[in-house]
Write a protein that holds these residues in place. Sequence first.
Motif, mmCIF file in Angstrom:
data_model
loop_
_atom_site.group_PDB
_atom_site.id
_atom_site.type_symbol
_atom_site.label_atom_id
_atom_site.label_comp_id
_atom_site.label_asym_id
_atom_site.label_seq_id
_atom_site.Cartn_x
_atom_site.Cartn_y
_atom_site.Cartn_z
ATOM 1 N N GLY A 43 0.499 -1.188 0.267
ATOM 2 C CA GLY A 43 0.241 -0.232 -0.006
ATOM 3 C C GLY A 43 0.869 1.386 -0.071
ATOM 4 O O GLY A 43 0.578 2.067 0.034
ATOM 5 N N ARG A 44 2.276 1.305 -0.018
ATOM 6 C CA ARG A 44 3.012 2.540 -0.064
ATOM 7 C C ARG A 44 2.853 2.707 -1.222
ATOM 8 O O ARG A 44 3.322 3.835 -1.770
ATOM 9 C CB ARG A 44 4.280 2.176 0.572
ATOM 10 N N MET A 85 13.133 4.624 -3.234
ATOM 11 C CA MET A 85 11.765 5.767 -3.363
ATOM 12 C C MET A 85 11.081 5.394 -1.687
ATOM 13 O O MET A 85 10.137 5.873 -1.262
ATOM 14 C CB MET A 85 11.195 5.144 -4.730
ATOM 15 N N LEU A 86 10.800 4.001 -1.795
ATOM 16 C CA LEU A 86 9.158 3.369 -1.013
ATOM 17 C C LEU A 86 10.114 3.021 0.123
ATOM 18 O O LEU A 86 9.397 3.059 1.080
ATOM 19 C CB LEU A 86 8.442 2.493 -1.968
ATOM 20 N N LEU A 138 2.824 8.077 -4.111
ATOM 21 C CA LEU A 138 4.426 6.789 -3.436
ATOM 22 C C LEU A 138 4.256 7.339 -2.182
ATOM 23 O O LEU A 138 3.992 8.904 -1.710
ATOM 24 C CB LEU A 138 4.789 7.536 -4.003
ATOM 25 N N HIS A 139 3.551 7.286 -1.087
ATOM 26 C CA HIS A 139 3.932 6.718 0.774
ATOM 27 C C HIS A 139 5.285 6.733 0.949
ATOM 28 O O HIS A 139 6.021 6.074 1.065
ATOM 29 C CB HIS A 139 2.767 6.465 1.049
ATOM 30 N N LEU A 140 5.995 8.235 1.805
ATOM 31 C CA LEU A 140 7.031 7.902 2.010
ATOM 32 C C LEU A 140 7.467 7.655 3.559
ATOM 33 O O LEU A 140 7.038 8.047 4.181
ATOM 34 C CB LEU A 140 8.121 9.359 1.679
ATOM 35 N N TYR A 171 12.231 10.560 4.938
ATOM 36 C CA TYR A 171 12.375 11.732 4.053
ATOM 37 C C TYR A 171 11.448 12.392 4.637
ATOM 38 O O TYR A 171 9.549 11.890 5.156
ATOM 39 C CB TYR A 171 11.802 10.894 2.953
ATOM 40 N N PRO A 172 11.421 13.793 4.653
ATOM 41 C CA PRO A 172 10.295 14.391 4.676
ATOM 42 C C PRO A 172 9.336 15.174 4.954
ATOM 43 O O PRO A 172 8.043 15.380 5.384
ATOM 44 C CB PRO A 172 11.943 16.132 5.453
ATOM 45 N N GLY A 173 9.122 14.795 3.108
ATOM 46 C CA GLY A 173 8.002 14.909 2.109
ATOM 47 C C GLY A 173 6.103 12.661 2.967
ATOM 48 O O GLY A 173 7.671 12.428 3.459
#
Length: 768
Positions: A289-290, A369-370, A700-702, A707-709
Motif C-alpha cells: 500500500g505504499r 523511494m518506497l 507514493l507514500h514516503l 524523508y520529510p515529505g
Amino acid sequence: MKFHLAMILLTMILELCSAQTPVDQVNPFIDTHNSRWFYFSSACRPFGMVSLSPDTDTATTWSSGYLYDSNRIRCFSHIHAWQMSGVAVMPTTGPFQGHLGMDAYQSRFSHEGEIAKPGYHKVRLEDYGITAELTSTTRVGFHRYHFPASDSSSIIFDTGAFLAHGPTPLSKVWRANDREIAGWQVMGKTMRRPKDTKVFFVARLSKPMDRFVTWKNHELQKGCETLEGNEVGGAALFTTKDQEEVLMKVAISYVSISSARKNLDTELPHWDFDRVKQESFDDWNRWLGRLQVEGGTVQQRTKLYTDLWHSLLGRRIVSDLDGHYLDMTGDTPQVCRVRVDKQGQPLFPHYNFDAWWGSHWSLNILWSMLYPEVMDGFCNTMVDMYCNGGLIPRGPSGGNYTYVMIGDPSVSFIAAAYNKGIRNYDINQAYQGLRKNAFVGGIRDHAGYEHNRPAYGGGMQYYVECGYVPEGIEAEGAHRDGASMTLEYAYQDWCLAQLAKALGKQDDAELFSTRSQNYRKLWNPATSYIHPKDLEGHWITDFEPIAQQFNTIGFCEANAAIYSYYVPHDLPGLIDLFGGPESFVTRLDRQFANTQAIGFVAPNKQHASGWIDYSNQPSTAMAHLFSHAGQPWLTQKWVRKVKAALADVTPYGGYNGDEDQGQMGALGVLMAIGLFQVDGGAAVDSQYEITSPIFDKITLHLNPSYYPGKTFVIQTRNNSKENLYIQEAELNGQPWNHWQFPHTTFAQGGQLDLTLSDQPNKDWGQSH
C-alpha cells in the motif's frame, strides 16, 4: 433508462475496484508455468525467513517449486530461497507410504478451488481428501489441514529428501513430546553455495499424535523415535474425524533448535489460524500500500501489484527474532548477532540474497523511494559480512560467499543508498570494503562461482594495468566475459567515485572517476561496437554483434548489440563515440523496431540473439536512453511499448522465466509509474527521469523516518493506451520542461502533473 443503468453499473464497478486491497490485486500464478525454486512463495511475509508453499517439482533449481501445469503436489516445504531449501512436509491418509519417498506419497490436485494470495495458500490433496491451508509469520509456517475420517492419517517430515539444489547428505528428526517434532537438515553444498548449510526446525501440533514412526533408506525403523543419517525421515500418525482440523506450526532457525523454538514461542504463541492469515494480509497490504494507483485497467493493476509483490519476496531474512545468525564466510561456522538498540532489540535483520547484478536498474531505485529501511538492512548485512569474512558480498547464501555473477554490484547499491540519505550503517566500513573490492584481491577478482582464494577469473590485474579485461584468462569460474567485466567495472568505479565524493575523499574520487572511462578502451571505431580484446591486446576475430546462443564471446548473458550501450554513468561520452545523438538514436531506435514483433525479449534464453532483451538484466535500461540523447519522446514511446509487451497476467507469461528475486518486478513498477534512473541513483545529485505512466494517478507514500515529505503524487491528464506522449508538465505547480528532477525534491514530497497526447511534443524536456 439504458444510460441510467449503465451509470449505476459503472459506479458499482468503480466501487468494487476501489474496495480491493493491494493483496486482492496480486496474482501469484503469473508465469508459473516455467518458474524456478525461489520464484513462487505464496504463504510468506515480506522477506520472510519462512517461505512456505506447495512444491510440484523438486528435482532441480530451474523448472521447480510450484509449476502451474503440474498435476501433483509432492510436498509443502518451508524454504524457497537463493540456493536454499528445506523442511518438506506432507499430510496423507490411508496406507502409510512416507518411507517410500515423494514419488509414492505425492497427491493429485487441481486449480479448482485453489487460492493463492500473498500470505496464504489453499489447495485440496485429491488422493487423500485433505484440504490444506498455509500461512505464516516471518519465521514460522502455519498449516491447517482438514482431514477426512481416517484411522491412518499422518503428517510426513521427509528430512532426507532431495529438494531443488541437491541431495540432503545428513538429517536428524525426533519426537520431542506427543505434540512436538524437532530436527535438522544439512543442505548439501552446490557449485554456487560452496559449503553445507544446516537448518533447524521445531514443529508443534494442535493434537497429540498417536504414535511417531521413522525410516531410513526407505525402511521403517521399529521402536525408534530419534533417527539421524542419510535418507531418513519421520511422521506423526493420528486418528481423525471427518473434516477434523489439525493445525501445525513449524519454526526454523539457521542457528539452533533452541533458537527455532524461541522463534516459535515468540512469534506464534497461539493457535488462531485465521488471525495469522489476516495479519499476513494486513502486513502485505501495509507494504504494497505504499504505492497507490488510480485508473488503468484491471490487468495493469494486477501486474503492478504482482510486480511490487515480487520485489519484496525473493531475498530472505536469515537471522532469528533475537538477531542471531550463522556466518559461514570463514574456515569455521560462527554464530553472530546483528546490531541491537538500547533495549537489546535487533536494529535490522540479516539477509540472504541473489546477486545485485542489474539491480541498479530495478531494486536500487524502487527500494530507495518506497522502502529505504530495507536498503539500510541490506547495507548492514553487507557490512556485517565484510567484518566477518573480509569481503562485501555480491550474493550470499547460507552465510557463504557465492561469487554469483560478476563484478561488485554492491557498490551501486550502497552508493545509491548513501547518496539518497539512507545511512544507518557504518559507512566507513562499507567504503573500506568497497574500495578493497575495486583492486586485485577484492571480490571483482572472482569470476562467477570462483571460490578459490586468491582468484583470477575477474581479471583485475589486467583491468588495473591495461584498463580492460581481456578474453582468454586461465582461471576457475564462470562468466569470464572480459568486455562485460570492463564495462561493469567502469560503471562501478564511477559509483565508488560518487561515494568518495560524498565522503570528502577527493583523491579517491578523482582516481575512480578516471578509471570509469575505461569503457573507451574496448570501443572499436571500425565496428562501432564494444569489441572484446584478447590477451595480446588485439580485437578478437570473428566478431559479431548478435548470435543464436546464450552469450557471445566477451559478454555476460548478452552480446555486443546490448552491452555497447552499457555506460550508464557517461551517456554523453558514449553518444560521442557513436558519432553523435543522431547516429546513437537512429541505431537504438532500429534495434527496438527490429524486436517489437517478438515482444522485446530474446527467445528461449538465447540472450545473445536479441538486439533488445527485456528478459535479462543487461538490456533493461535501453528504452530510457533516448532521453539522454535529446529525444525523451522516444523514451516515452518505447517504455510504454515494452511495458505493454510484458503485461501478461496469465500463468504463461509476464516475466519470461527469469525473475531474479524481484528485479524484473521492480523494473515493471518503475515503468508503470514513469520514473527511472539510468545511473542507478548512485550520483551525489541523484535525479529521477520522467517517462509516461500508465495510470491516471500514482501516490507514493514516503517513509517519514527517512524523508520529510509525506507523499509524492504523479497525476496524468488524458491518459490512454494511445496517449503515451508527454505534452507538458508541472512540478509542484510550476511549469517543468526537464525530463529529470532531483531526488531532493522527491524526498520533500510534492506533485508531478503530466498532460499526455497521442502525438509527441519534441520540444518538451529540452531545458537543461
